[in-house]
Design a protein around this motif. Structure first.
Motif, PDB file in Angstrom:
ATOM      1  N   LEU A  81       0.460  -1.328   0.069  1.00 54.48           N
ATOM      2  CA  LEU A  81      -0.026   0.368   0.203  1.00 54.48           C
ATOM      3  C   LEU A  81       0.813   1.389   0.505  1.00 54.48           C
ATOM      4  CD1 LEU A  81      -3.040  -0.624   1.921  1.00 54.48           C
ATOM      5  CD2 LEU A  81      -2.668  -0.812  -0.645  1.00 54.48           C
ATOM      6  N   ALA A  82       1.862   1.198   0.892  1.00 50.71           N
ATOM      7  CA  ALA A  82       2.894   2.475   0.690  1.00 50.71           C
ATOM      8  C   ALA A  82       3.258   2.725  -0.881  1.00 50.71           C
ATOM      9  CB  ALA A  82       3.892   1.990   1.832  1.00 50.71           C
ATOM     10  N   ASP A  83       3.688   1.457  -1.512  1.00 46.97           N
ATOM     11  CA  ASP A  83       4.224   1.845  -2.513  1.00 46.97           C
ATOM     12  C   ASP A  83       3.170   2.624  -3.488  1.00 46.97           C
ATOM     13  OD1 ASP A  83       7.094   0.951  -1.993  1.00 46.97           O
ATOM     14  OD2 ASP A  83       6.304  -1.483  -2.859  1.00 46.97           O
ATOM     15  N   LEU A  84       1.539   2.041  -3.195  1.00 46.43           N
ATOM     16  CA  LEU A  84       0.842   2.111  -4.054  1.00 46.43           C
ATOM     17  C   LEU A  84       0.217   3.572  -4.321  1.00 46.43           C
ATOM     18  CD1 LEU A  84      -0.485   0.541  -6.910  1.00 46.43           C
ATOM     19  CD2 LEU A  84      -2.075   0.132  -4.412  1.00 46.43           C
ATOM     20  N   GLU A  85       0.439   4.390  -2.475  1.00 45.76           N
ATOM     21  CA  GLU A  85      -0.022   5.425  -2.462  1.00 45.76           C
ATOM     22  C   GLU A  85       1.162   6.770  -2.963  1.00 45.76           C
ATOM     23  OE1 GLU A  85      -0.953   7.891   1.667  1.00 45.76           O
ATOM     24  OE2 GLU A  85       0.220   5.833   1.900  1.00 45.76           O
ATOM     25  N   GLU A  86       2.081   6.212  -2.975  1.00 43.61           N
ATOM     26  CA  GLU A  86       2.815   7.335  -4.224  1.00 43.61           C
ATOM     27  C   GLU A  86       2.594   7.193  -5.363  1.00 43.61           C
ATOM     28  OE1 GLU A  86       7.329   6.575  -2.346  1.00 43.61           O
ATOM     29  OE2 GLU A  86       6.673   6.962  -0.949  1.00 43.61           O
ATOM     30  N   THR A  87       2.297   5.880  -6.146  1.00 44.03           N
ATOM     31  CA  THR A  87       2.034   5.692  -7.898  1.00 44.03           C
ATOM     32  C   THR A  87       0.838   5.783  -8.096  1.00 44.03           C
ATOM     33  OG1 THR A  87       2.173   3.297  -7.084  1.00 44.03           O
ATOM     34  CG2 THR A  87       5.029   4.641  -6.868  1.00 44.03           C
ATOM     35  N   ASP A  88       0.252   5.295  -7.130  1.00 49.50           N
ATOM     36  CA  ASP A  88      -1.063   5.600  -8.316  1.00 49.50           C
ATOM     37  C   ASP A  88      -2.192   5.611  -6.603  1.00 49.50           C
ATOM     38  OD1 ASP A  88      -3.945   4.642  -9.313  1.00 49.50           O
ATOM     39  OD2 ASP A  88      -2.688   3.205 -10.664  1.00 49.50           O
ATOM     40  N   PRO A  89      -2.536   6.693  -6.410  1.00 48.34           N
ATOM     41  CA  PRO A  89      -3.193   6.787  -4.782  1.00 48.34           C
ATOM     42  C   PRO A  89      -4.258   7.163  -5.251  1.00 48.34           C
ATOM     43  CG  PRO A  89      -2.095   8.876  -5.465  1.00 48.34           C
ATOM     44  CD  PRO A  89      -1.846   8.095  -6.879  1.00 48.34           C
ATOM     45  N   GLU A  90      -5.440   7.513  -6.833  1.00 48.29           N
ATOM     46  CA  GLU A  90      -6.427   6.584  -7.180  1.00 48.29           C
ATOM     47  C   GLU A  90      -6.874   5.427  -7.187  1.00 48.29           C
ATOM     48  OE1 GLU A  90      -8.516   7.877 -10.161  1.00 48.29           O
ATOM     49  OE2 GLU A  90      -8.265   9.773 -10.463  1.00 48.29           O
ATOM     50  N   MET A  91      -5.857   3.995  -7.116  1.00 42.84           N
ATOM     51  CA  MET A  91      -5.723   2.826  -6.969  1.00 42.84           C
ATOM     52  C   MET A  91      -5.202   2.734  -5.401  1.00 42.84           C
ATOM     53  SD  MET A  91      -6.233  -0.518  -8.125  1.00 42.84           S
ATOM     54  CE  MET A  91      -5.864  -0.105 -10.129  1.00 42.84           C
ATOM     55  N   GLU A 124      -8.348  -0.077  -3.869  1.00 40.78           N
ATOM     56  CA  GLU A 124      -6.836  -1.610  -3.277  1.00 40.78           C
ATOM     57  C   GLU A 124      -7.106  -1.542  -1.187  1.00 40.78           C
ATOM     58  OE1 GLU A 124      -5.186  -4.070  -4.379  1.00 40.78           O
ATOM     59  OE2 GLU A 124      -6.811  -3.352  -5.543  1.00 40.78           O
ATOM     60  N   ARG A 125      -6.811  -0.453  -0.589  1.00 41.66           N
ATOM     61  CA  ARG A 125      -6.707   0.012   1.097  1.00 41.66           C
ATOM     62  C   ARG A 125      -7.757  -0.911   1.308  1.00 41.66           C
ATOM     63  NH1 ARG A 125      -7.610   5.389   3.521  1.00 41.66           N
ATOM     64  NH2 ARG A 125      -9.838   5.745   2.755  1.00 41.66           N
ATOM     65  N   GLU A 126      -8.821  -0.871   1.471  1.00 38.83           N
ATOM     66  CA  GLU A 126     -10.173  -1.929   1.363  1.00 38.83           C
ATOM     67  C   GLU A 126      -9.905  -3.261   2.082  1.00 38.83           C
ATOM     68  OE1 GLU A 126     -11.525   0.114   3.659  1.00 38.83           O
ATOM     69  OE2 GLU A 126     -11.110   1.577   2.773  1.00 38.83           O
ATOM     70  N   SER A 127      -9.743  -4.084   0.189  1.00 42.78           N
ATOM     71  CA  SER A 127      -9.163  -4.602  -0.029  1.00 42.78           C
ATOM     72  C   SER A 127      -8.506  -6.224   0.917  1.00 42.78           C
ATOM     73  CB  SER A 127      -8.898  -4.910  -1.408  1.00 42.78           C
ATOM     74  OG  SER A 127      -7.831  -5.128  -1.339  1.00 42.78           O
ATOM     75  N   VAL A 128      -7.297  -5.113   1.180  1.00 37.31           N
ATOM     76  CA  VAL A 128      -6.508  -6.082   2.081  1.00 37.31           C
ATOM     77  C   VAL A 128      -6.646  -6.269   3.568  1.00 37.31           C
ATOM     78  CG1 VAL A 128      -4.355  -4.696   0.192  1.00 37.31           C
ATOM     79  CG2 VAL A 128      -5.034  -3.807   2.593  1.00 37.31           C
ATOM     80  N   LEU A 129      -7.647  -5.503   3.522  1.00 40.93           N
ATOM     81  CA  LEU A 129      -7.968  -5.950   5.804  1.00 40.93           C
ATOM     82  C   LEU A 129      -8.808  -6.743   5.437  1.00 40.93           C
ATOM     83  CD1 LEU A 129      -8.877  -2.551   6.369  1.00 40.93           C
ATOM     84  CD2 LEU A 129      -6.935  -2.857   7.148  1.00 40.93           C
ATOM     85  N   PRO A 130      -8.560  -7.605   6.952  1.00 42.12           N
ATOM     86  CA  PRO A 130      -9.681  -8.941   7.526  1.00 42.12           C
ATOM     87  C   PRO A 130     -10.191  -8.963   7.996  1.00 42.12           C
ATOM     88  CG  PRO A 130      -7.581  -8.726   9.126  1.00 42.12           C
ATOM     89  CD  PRO A 130      -7.459  -7.144   7.412  1.00 42.12           C
TER      90      PRO A 130
END
Length: 337
Positions: A166-176, A180-186
């Motif tokens: 998520l940290a990488d994605l936040e820098e490279t693709d804020p919209e994605m 994505e951040r909701e899908s990684v939670l249990p």
């Protein structure tokens, strides 16, 4: 599909989620004999139970039950009262209901059938401040009694591997990143609160702790790779958690280390609760019912012969008020009664 911890983790129900607009629950004469998922005390003498098709039942004696007026037909999974008047219930379709008259009438605060996600537990610190959690990382908070609910995301609840992603994605693709951040939670299944401390358990051994009423969170190291459906803090301060296939774990150091407790049953376990004497009870599928009188170090088998799943319960002196897949049941603690 609907989701309830333990017995009904995945099952079909043609009556659930058939339309996108809420419809009032039908008044059913046999509602007390249908699937009920949670029960709590209301004030000094009252009780409230919730379950399938938006059923909410009230009683003053744990024997005679009256169905309340409810504006939805969603499966309800948890109910909580701050006092004898103010209460909330949650369930499928991310439903949140509220009552200000002791449960007789309920108003809809949130209904999100398009998300197709269930809320599993709810807690209020007072009449204004509360939180609701559920499957697929659902996490809502309110500071105005539920007039408005805010979806809340805590990075510290994400696993280490997903946090890096998520940290990488936040820098490279804020919209994605936002998608994505909701899908990684249990799944978040259950929480307990002691003053400002909250402990939350969920899918795949997930456990997290907050010491500031949920403002910040620490994800604890996993000690079991199966889902946890129940958690309880004993009078002595120990933490007990239970879940799939009869697994129970005990911590006497606030969650830093855990020991597995051997049980005489292997059914999936749904809830943990205690009585005024400090006796601890576990309920589960296949009629599983267990009692501990030594702070969770060992459990005696009180499983019910009918084999029906028990979803939760409340201790009443020398009886247990249980909610099951076939409704409400009063069970004596002594066979001689």
């Amino acid at each position: 599909m609907f989701l309830v911890q333990g017995a009904y983790a995945h099952a079909s129900d043609a009556d659930e989620n058939t339309e996108m607009s809420p419809k009032a629950a039908y008044m059913m004469p046999l509602a007390s004999q249908s699937l009920l998922t949670d029960v709590v005390k209301v004030g000094q003498q009252g009780f409230a139970a919730v379950g399938q098709r938006g059923h909410i039942l009230l009683s003053n004696d744990a024997k005679n039950w009256q169905q309340a007026t409810v504006p939805v037909q969603s499966l309800l999974t948890s109910v909580y009262f701050t006092d004898d008047q103010y209460g909330w219930a949650v369930g499928h379709d991310a439903t949140i209901l509220h009552t200000q008259d002791g449960g007789k009438n309920w108003q809809l605060q949130q209904f999100l059938p398009e998300q197709d996600k269930p809320l599993m537990d709810i807690y209020f610190f007072n009449r204004q401040q509360g939180l609701a959690i559920g499957a697929y990382g659902l996490f809502f908070t309110t500071s105005d009694g539920g007039v408005s609910w805010q979806p809340t995301f805590h990075k510290t609840l994400v696993s280490a591997d997903d946090a890096e992603y998520l940290a990488d994605l936040e820098e490279t693709d804020p919209e994605m990143y936002l998608l994505e951040r909701e899908s990684v939670l249990p799944h978040f299944n259950r929480l307990i609160v002691n003053d400002q401390q909250i402990i939350m358990v969920g899918e795949a051994g997930f456990m997290a702790k907050s010491d500031d009423a949920g403002a910040s969170w620490q994800r604890l190291e996993e000690f079991y790779n199966g889902s946890l459906f129940a958690v309880h803090r004993t009078e002595q301060g120990s933490i007990v958690t239970a879940g799939l296939r009869g697994h129970v774990f005990l911590s006497e150091d606030d969650g830093d280390s855990w020991q597995q407790i051997d049980l005489p049953v292997s059914a999936t376990l749904n809830s943990l609760f205690a009585d005024s004497a400090g006796r601890l009870f576990i309920t589960g599928n296949a009629g599983a019912l267990l009692r501990s009188e030594d702070n969770g170090q060992s459990f005696q088998d009180m499983s019910q012969a009918d084999g029906r799943a028990i979803l939760n319960g409340v201790a009443l002196g020398e009886q247990l008020l249980l909610v099951t897949e076939v409704g409400i049941k009063l069970t004596p603690l002594s066979k001689s009664e």
